[in-house]
Design a protein around this motif. Sequence first.
Motif, mmCIF file in Angstrom:
data_model
loop_
_atom_site.group_PDB
_atom_site.id
_atom_site.type_symbol
_atom_site.label_atom_id
_atom_site.label_comp_id
_atom_site.label_asym_id
_atom_site.label_seq_id
_atom_site.Cartn_x
_atom_site.Cartn_y
_atom_site.Cartn_z
ATOM 1 N N ASP A 144 -37.093 -30.846 -17.183
ATOM 2 C CA ASP A 144 -38.133 -31.723 -17.727
ATOM 3 C C ASP A 144 -37.840 -32.010 -19.201
ATOM 4 O O ASP A 144 -37.939 -33.146 -19.674
ATOM 5 N N ASP A 184 -38.611 -26.627 -15.614
ATOM 6 C CA ASP A 184 -39.119 -26.830 -16.965
ATOM 7 C C ASP A 184 -38.007 -27.287 -17.905
ATOM 8 O O ASP A 184 -38.203 -28.196 -18.733
ATOM 9 N N THR A 196 -38.471 -35.375 -13.249
ATOM 10 C CA THR A 196 -39.832 -35.227 -13.755
ATOM 11 C C THR A 196 -40.259 -36.537 -14.418
ATOM 12 O O THR A 196 -39.467 -37.173 -15.121
ATOM 13 N N GLN A 218 -41.633 -39.408 -16.838
ATOM 14 C CA GLN A 218 -41.675 -39.613 -18.279
ATOM 15 C C GLN A 218 -42.608 -40.775 -18.605
ATOM 16 O O GLN A 218 -43.005 -41.543 -17.722
ATOM 17 N N SER A 243 -38.069 -41.782 -14.424
ATOM 18 C CA SER A 243 -37.217 -40.624 -14.683
ATOM 19 C C SER A 243 -35.758 -41.048 -14.650
ATOM 20 O O SER A 243 -35.420 -42.103 -14.107
#
Length: 492
Positions: free
Chosen positions: A446, A443, A316, A318, A306
């Motif tokens: 993210d 969210d 979040t 990746q 991240s």
Amino acid sequence: MRKTRTSLAFAALAAAALALAACAPTEAPVKDTVVVAPQFATESLDPHGADGAGIGTGQAAMSIFSRLLAPDSEGSFHPDLAESWDTNTDGSEWTFHLRDGVVFSDDTPLTSADVVASFDRIMTLNGPLAGNFTGVSVDAADDVTVTFTSAKPMLAGQLALIFVTKADVTDADFAEPIGSGPYVVESFAPSESLKLTPNTKYYGDVPTIGELEYRWIPEVSTRLTALQTGEVDATWGIPDDQVAALKANSDVTVESSPSTLVVTMWFNSSRPTFATSEVRNALWEAVDFDTIISTLFPDSGKVSDSVLAPNVFGSTPQDPKKYDPDAARAALEKAGFDFGQEIQIQYKEAEYTEFMSAIVSDLAKVGVKAVPVQKEAAVFLDDLLSLNWDVNFQLVGTPTYDAAQNLGRLYPCAANRNGYCNPELDAILAEAGSITDEDERLDLYDQANAIIWGDAVGMFPMVVNTTYAWRTGLNGFEPDPLTKPDLSHVGY
């Protein structure tokens, strides 16, 4: 006068006792000075200006100045200069109630006017901290009440970045600034030494030592030798290959602590060479970070997934970047990359020289000519802000423990910190900064992480654990995730 046998015996015993006392070892005096050798040097004591976001300046500021509120090692915030605060439901208004009777070290009363002036100075200087307060205004209702208002929600961590100085302070005053923190400045030589003595006017527990010195020792080996001989009482940012030797020394305590730091290697996207994500991703793909990190940082480094450290809200995971030199070279050739040019990677921390060399070596295997350029801290900062670099290596932390302070400050087009501009990312970051619902914010962050990671705005190879070491008899020293330990309670 005739001496009796008894008196002669007592005289002999007394003489023997005196002789023993003269030969017996005396107890070591309590050490009155504590010397620490931090990982990062302090170039300036001005917490508002160009170096205000620097770890070294932040470390010193904690000792000299006060904040409205301050974070603990768990990322929660507790009262400091303010004894309490209130916020409205959407977080767009924060009112702080200052402690009564607080004075600066020169006995000048500290009031809400000083808080307002400190905030205004941050915004006027337009340094790295100013980006945290876009659209924020501040007002003082009375001497002990100050309110911050914004069109969008504010975070406690943002407001914890404001160190309070005297309202009439000038740039020249920061050679020996006056604050309201636990210490006062005795002397300061940038990137060399900062000597502090207890502030007897401090509203909290006044430090019990006679002097605290920050001593900057660039060479790690010299720093660790000074620790083991007792010349230095604590240090941190210790390379993995030095830890075993330190742990073998019973006079030294060693502890590794997670930090919010992520090794961040921005590409200067304003330069044609790095203008496309294809080139940036190919350069990232050309470096075997897994092997480099496991070899050089087996304990203090962890491969990042991240842009942010795991202990930061909004971090979040990746998809990992895979090392594939053949694919990297092919992608560079397809993009028309100029293999004859030389890419400069600027950095400042001496302990990462070997890391730089390993990166340069991997890039050379695909035909990319890169050279590491180590710069003195002030030059590094000037060049960073003026985009005078190809690739910029730095350790980026998140002192607010929230993505808004990192992503929201560094990656919008208007920030122009790395030459990258993406209107879609701007919209996501703006929305994330305008709401308080944690699930919705997570969210959105993210999505932001995915764009920054996927477009390879930079390479984000490693999350850093910081290794601390201190003399076993030193009390009150605790590791800190922000690599800025609180030294107001240290002593022997």
